[in-house]
Enzyme design. Structure first.
Site, short mmCIF file in Angstrom:
data_model
loop_
_atom_site.label_atom_id
_atom_site.label_comp_id
_atom_site.label_asym_id
_atom_site.label_seq_id
_atom_site.Cartn_x
_atom_site.Cartn_y
_atom_site.Cartn_z
N SER A 1 0.83 -1.21 0.00
CA SER A 1 0.00 0.00 0.00
C SER A 1 0.87 1.26 0.00
O SER A 1 0.49 2.27 -0.61
CB SER A 1 -0.98 0.00 1.17
N ALA A 2 2.04 1.19 0.64
CA ALA A 2 2.94 2.36 0.63
C ALA A 2 3.45 2.59 -0.79
O ALA A 2 3.48 3.73 -1.28
CB ALA A 2 4.10 2.13 1.58
N ASP B 1 7.60 2.46 5.85
CA ASP B 1 7.26 1.89 4.54
C ASP B 1 7.22 2.98 3.46
O ASP B 1 7.78 2.82 2.36
CB ASP B 1 5.89 1.20 4.59
#
Ligand code: MEV
Length: 322
Positions: free
Chosen positions: A89-90, A135
């Site tokens: 997701s990062a 992240d």
């Protein structure tokens, strides 16, 4: 068409502990998420109507960098397994931020710092306010990144980030670290258990357990290993790093973020590795092993029912794709 891509990350030391004052050391690896944008009549994601509730990270980045009056068709192409502790997701957030920024007429985002900050806000909101900038900083910068609660003079300082979390005010300094080639050229083997895990739930579980003193003690030891590893990393000695990784895994077991599947993968790859540990939030997700016998590790991971990825250190962070 505007496209950007960003790398996955693997945490070598300090997952969870980074939310409680310890340094986290993370590297970018060469699995990447790519985001492409085209003008469209309405907001679409991979051909379907875009729903920000189902894709909160993307929704957040659109709200910060997009132009709501000019809808786009968004295509995501990613080799990063999702909800597996590798920062999918990062990577998606920083790549979409950069592509959105390009669609507004910039060749690249005004500053990659603003991109990293926006992506961190998206993570924090998705993780119930408990998210370090680890992240998102690695996906933005590439290479090796050290996130700590105060500045480390010997390292290149990139930016500082503050956050109001449910556990109080947090401050992190983000640094880049250059890793000797004796270490950066060693293959990195990832073993995915095939079991996805929610970072939000794992960080919540850890926050609740921080009330007990034996738990806090294990967390302090994770912090000590992480702290000492900063110097070991600059020496580039793979045996010493591997040993610290394996010791770190035993502590992560103690704080309850490992699982039978993760432990089995670790046991299977250790005879062929300098060291191995779970990486990321745990509970499921992946292990990381540093190994000069990546094929042997991959076979062992397969035998255990896991999914192997033979990867390497990625120097390059988020970038506009050609
Ligand atoms: C997740 O990749 C790492 C955690 O330490 C959470 C965070 O740092 O935001 C578990």
């Amino acid at each position: 068409m505007w496209s950007a891509d960003a790398p996955a990350k693997a945490i070598l030391f300090g997952e969870h502990a980074v939310l409680y004052g310890a340094p986290a050391i993370a590297i970018a690896i060469d699995l990447r998420a790519s985001v492409s944008l085209e003008k469209s009549e309405k907001w679409l994601l991979n051909g379907d109507a875009f729903n920000p509730l189902l894709n909160p990270h993307l929704g957040h980045l659109i709200s910060e960098f997009g132009d709501l009056d000019n809808p786009l068709s968004i295509s995501i192409d990613s080799t990063i397994p999702m909800a597996a502790g590798l920062g999918s997701s990062a990577a998606l957030s920083v790549a979409s931020g950069m592509a959105l920024s390009a669609s507004r007429g910039h060749n690249s985002v005004t500053s990659i710092e603003s991109l990293a900050r926006a992506a961190h806000r998206a993570e924090a909101s998705a993780q119930g306010g408990r998210a370090s900038p680890t992240d998102t900083s690695v996906s933005t910068l590439g290479g090796a990144v050290i996130v700590s609660s105060s500045r480390i003079k010997s390292l290149e300082h990139r930016w500082a980030i503050d956050l109001e979390s449910p556990d109080g005010s947090k401050h992190w300094d983000v640094h880049s670290l250059s890793i000797p080639s004796s270490l950066s050229r060693i293959p990195i083997v990832i073993g995915f258990t095939g079991i996805s895990s929610s970072t939000k739930k794992m960080v919540e579980m850890v926050a609740n357990n921080m009330q007990t003193s034996s738990f806090r003690l294990a967390m302090e030891k994770v912090s000590e290993i992480s702290q000492k590893s900063i110097d070991i990393l600059s020496t580039g000695n793979p045996e010493a790093i591997g040993d610290a990784m394996t010791r770190c895994h035993s502590l992560l077991q103690k704080i309850g973020v490992s699982s039978t599947e993760l432990d089995n993968l670790i046991d299977a790859v250790l005879p062929f590795s300098f060291g191995a540990k779970l990486t990321g939030a745990g509970g499921g997700g992946c292990i990381i092993a540093l190994s000069n016998e990546p094929q042997a590790c991959a076979e062992e991971i397969n035998k255990c029912g896991g999914i192997p990825y033979i990867t390497s250190f990625a120097e390059i962070g988020v970038k506009i794709s050609s």
